[in-house]
Design a protein around this motif. Sequence first.
Motif, PDB file in Angstrom:
ATOM      1  N   GLU A   3      43.254 -55.838 -54.496  1.00  0.00           N
ATOM      2  CA  GLU A   3      43.524 -57.084 -53.815  1.00  0.00           C
ATOM      3  C   GLU A   3      42.719 -58.173 -54.535  1.00  0.00           C
ATOM      4  N   THR A   4      43.365 -59.282 -54.843  1.00  0.00           N
ATOM      5  CA  THR A   4      42.675 -60.343 -55.557  1.00  0.00           C
ATOM      6  C   THR A   4      42.514 -61.535 -54.634  1.00  0.00           C
ATOM      7  N   SER A   5      41.311 -61.770 -54.241  1.00  0.00           N
ATOM      8  CA  SER A   5      41.000 -62.904 -53.407  1.00  0.00           C
ATOM      9  C   SER A   5      39.626 -63.388 -53.830  1.00  0.00           C
ATOM     10  N   SER A   6      39.577 -64.592 -54.335  1.00  0.00           N
ATOM     11  CA  SER A   6      38.288 -65.065 -54.805  1.00  0.00           C
ATOM     12  C   SER A   6      38.055 -66.502 -54.391  1.00  0.00           C
ATOM     13  N   PRO A   7      36.917 -66.760 -53.784  1.00  0.00           N
ATOM     14  CA  PRO A   7      36.598 -68.133 -53.444  1.00  0.00           C
ATOM     15  C   PRO A   7      36.172 -68.936 -54.663  1.00  0.00           C
ATOM     16  N   ALA A   8      35.867 -68.263 -55.765  1.00  0.00           N
ATOM     17  CA  ALA A   8      35.454 -68.973 -56.980  1.00  0.00           C
ATOM     18  C   ALA A   8      36.653 -69.652 -57.618  1.00  0.00           C
ATOM     19  N   PRO A   9      36.481 -70.869 -58.163  1.00  0.00           N
ATOM     20  CA  PRO A   9      37.595 -71.567 -58.792  1.00  0.00           C
ATOM     21  C   PRO A   9      38.144 -70.795 -59.992  1.00  0.00           C
ATOM     22  N   GLU A  23      44.898 -65.180 -53.069  1.00  0.00           N
ATOM     23  CA  GLU A  23      45.016 -63.835 -52.514  1.00  0.00           C
ATOM     24  C   GLU A  23      46.440 -63.331 -52.716  1.00  0.00           C
ATOM     25  N   LYS A  24      46.561 -62.084 -53.139  1.00  0.00           N
ATOM     26  CA  LYS A  24      47.858 -61.414 -53.229  1.00  0.00           C
ATOM     27  C   LYS A  24      47.945 -60.468 -52.034  1.00  0.00           C
ATOM     28  N   LEU A  25      49.070 -60.488 -51.341  1.00  0.00           N
ATOM     29  CA  LEU A  25      49.250 -59.652 -50.161  1.00  0.00           C
ATOM     30  C   LEU A  25      49.877 -58.308 -50.537  1.00  0.00           C
ATOM     31  N   TRP A  26      49.107 -57.516 -51.312  1.00  0.00           N
ATOM     32  CA  TRP A  26      49.573 -56.212 -51.786  1.00  0.00           C
ATOM     33  C   TRP A  26      49.841 -55.272 -50.629  1.00  0.00           C
ATOM     34  N   PRO A  27      50.820 -54.379 -50.772  1.00  0.00           N
ATOM     35  CA  PRO A  27      51.053 -53.364 -49.749  1.00  0.00           C
ATOM     36  C   PRO A  27      49.861 -52.413 -49.628  1.00  0.00           C
ATOM     37  N   ASN A  28      49.634 -51.933 -48.403  1.00  0.00           N
ATOM     38  CA  ASN A  28      48.574 -50.954 -48.164  1.00  0.00           C
ATOM     39  C   ASN A  28      48.945 -49.607 -48.764  1.00  0.00           C
ATOM     40  N   VAL A  29      47.974 -48.705 -48.791  1.00  0.00           N
ATOM     41  CA  VAL A  29      48.186 -47.363 -49.342  1.00  0.00           C
ATOM     42  C   VAL A  29      49.290 -46.631 -48.583  1.00  0.00           C
ATOM     43  N   TRP A  30      49.332 -46.780 -47.265  1.00  0.00           N
ATOM     44  CA  TRP A  30      50.329 -46.037 -46.503  1.00  0.00           C
ATOM     45  C   TRP A  30      51.748 -46.487 -46.811  1.00  0.00           C
ATOM     46  N   PRO A  74      53.753 -61.651 -52.034  1.00  0.00           N
ATOM     47  CA  PRO A  74      53.468 -63.088 -52.119  1.00  0.00           C
ATOM     48  C   PRO A  74      52.010 -63.374 -52.466  1.00  0.00           C
ATOM     49  N   THR A  75      51.795 -64.570 -52.988  1.00  0.00           N
ATOM     50  CA  THR A  75      50.450 -65.052 -53.315  1.00  0.00           C
ATOM     51  C   THR A  75      50.124 -66.229 -52.408  1.00  0.00           C
ATOM     52  N   LEU A  76      48.903 -66.242 -51.892  1.00  0.00           N
ATOM     53  CA  LEU A  76      48.383 -67.403 -51.169  1.00  0.00           C
ATOM     54  C   LEU A  76      47.476 -68.134 -52.137  1.00  0.00           C
ATOM     55  N   LEU A  77      47.727 -69.426 -52.345  1.00  0.00           N
ATOM     56  CA  LEU A  77      46.961 -70.195 -53.320  1.00  0.00           C
ATOM     57  C   LEU A  77      46.608 -71.554 -52.738  1.00  0.00           C
ATOM     58  N   VAL A  78      45.316 -71.856 -52.733  1.00  0.00           N
ATOM     59  CA  VAL A  78      44.834 -73.154 -52.271  1.00  0.00           C
ATOM     60  C   VAL A  78      44.185 -73.848 -53.453  1.00  0.00           C
ATOM     61  N   PRO A  80      42.931 -78.045 -54.805  1.00  0.00           N
ATOM     62  CA  PRO A  80      42.575 -79.324 -54.177  1.00  0.00           C
ATOM     63  C   PRO A  80      43.795 -80.167 -53.794  1.00  0.00           C
ATOM     64  N   GLU A  81      44.933 -79.979 -54.473  1.00  0.00           N
ATOM     65  CA  GLU A  81      46.123 -80.790 -54.209  1.00  0.00           C
ATOM     66  C   GLU A  81      47.183 -80.096 -53.364  1.00  0.00           C
ATOM     67  N   THR A  82      47.297 -78.757 -53.465  1.00  0.00           N
ATOM     68  CA  THR A  82      48.413 -78.057 -52.825  1.00  0.00           C
ATOM     69  C   THR A  82      47.974 -76.787 -52.108  1.00  0.00           C
ATOM     70  N   PHE A  83      48.872 -76.325 -51.249  1.00  0.00           N
ATOM     71  CA  PHE A  83      48.733 -75.027 -50.585  1.00  0.00           C
ATOM     72  C   PHE A  83      50.055 -74.308 -50.801  1.00  0.00           C
ATOM     73  N   THR A  84      49.985 -73.115 -51.377  1.00  0.00           N
ATOM     74  CA  THR A  84      51.178 -72.339 -51.688  1.00  0.00           C
ATOM     75  C   THR A  84      51.114 -70.997 -50.964  1.00  0.00           C
ATOM     76  N   VAL A  85      52.219 -70.669 -50.304  1.00  0.00           N
ATOM     77  CA  VAL A  85      52.373 -69.376 -49.643  1.00  0.00           C
ATOM     78  C   VAL A  85      53.694 -68.800 -50.133  1.00  0.00           C
ATOM     79  N   GLY A  86      53.606 -67.775 -50.974  1.00  0.00           N
ATOM     80  CA  GLY A  86      54.828 -67.213 -51.549  1.00  0.00           C
ATOM     81  C   GLY A  86      55.540 -68.251 -52.397  1.00  0.00           C
TER      82      GLY A  86
END
Length: 161
Positions: A3-9, A23-30, A74-78, A80-86
């Motif tokens: 899972e890739t989620s980093s508060p660092a720029p 953040e990438k919303l990867w499927p769980n192991v199950w 999908p990717t969640l991306l924030v 300074p200018e935009t917010f992207t969800v998928g």
Amino acid sequence: MPETSSPAPTPSPSTGSSATYREKLWPNVWIWIIAAGISAAGILVFAPISMFAGITAAVVLFAIMAVLLILSTPTLLVTPETFTVGRATIERRFVGAVEHFSGGEATAERGTRLNGLAYLCIRGWIDPVVKVEITDPADKTPYWLTSTRHPEELAAALSRN
């Protein structure tokens, strides 16, 4: 999948600016175990023809499911200018109040409290959700509701100016 989620720029390819949250919303192991089990059914279907055909069918079915799961993540991306969800992107100036929910509250937000006009990016294998109010007067969407494994971090990234 990690899972890739980093508060660092990190550099954002679409805007050229740095991402404050990703953040990438990867499927769980199950989910992968279920995909393997479903693909194993190919062995049962084709085993009367030959065991080789059954194993080949299982491998092909698993490959197809794996590609579909990876491509639909999908990717969640924030930034300074935009917010992207998928595939959806909105300018940050139209982002209003941000709330995060988990457990029973998250279930209620996805169910009985859900507005039919809301934009949804829900993954059943991720419990917490973040509700992002949309303040654009030209947009009839009242809010976005997205699954996230790190609701506090996403809410904090969206609340920063």
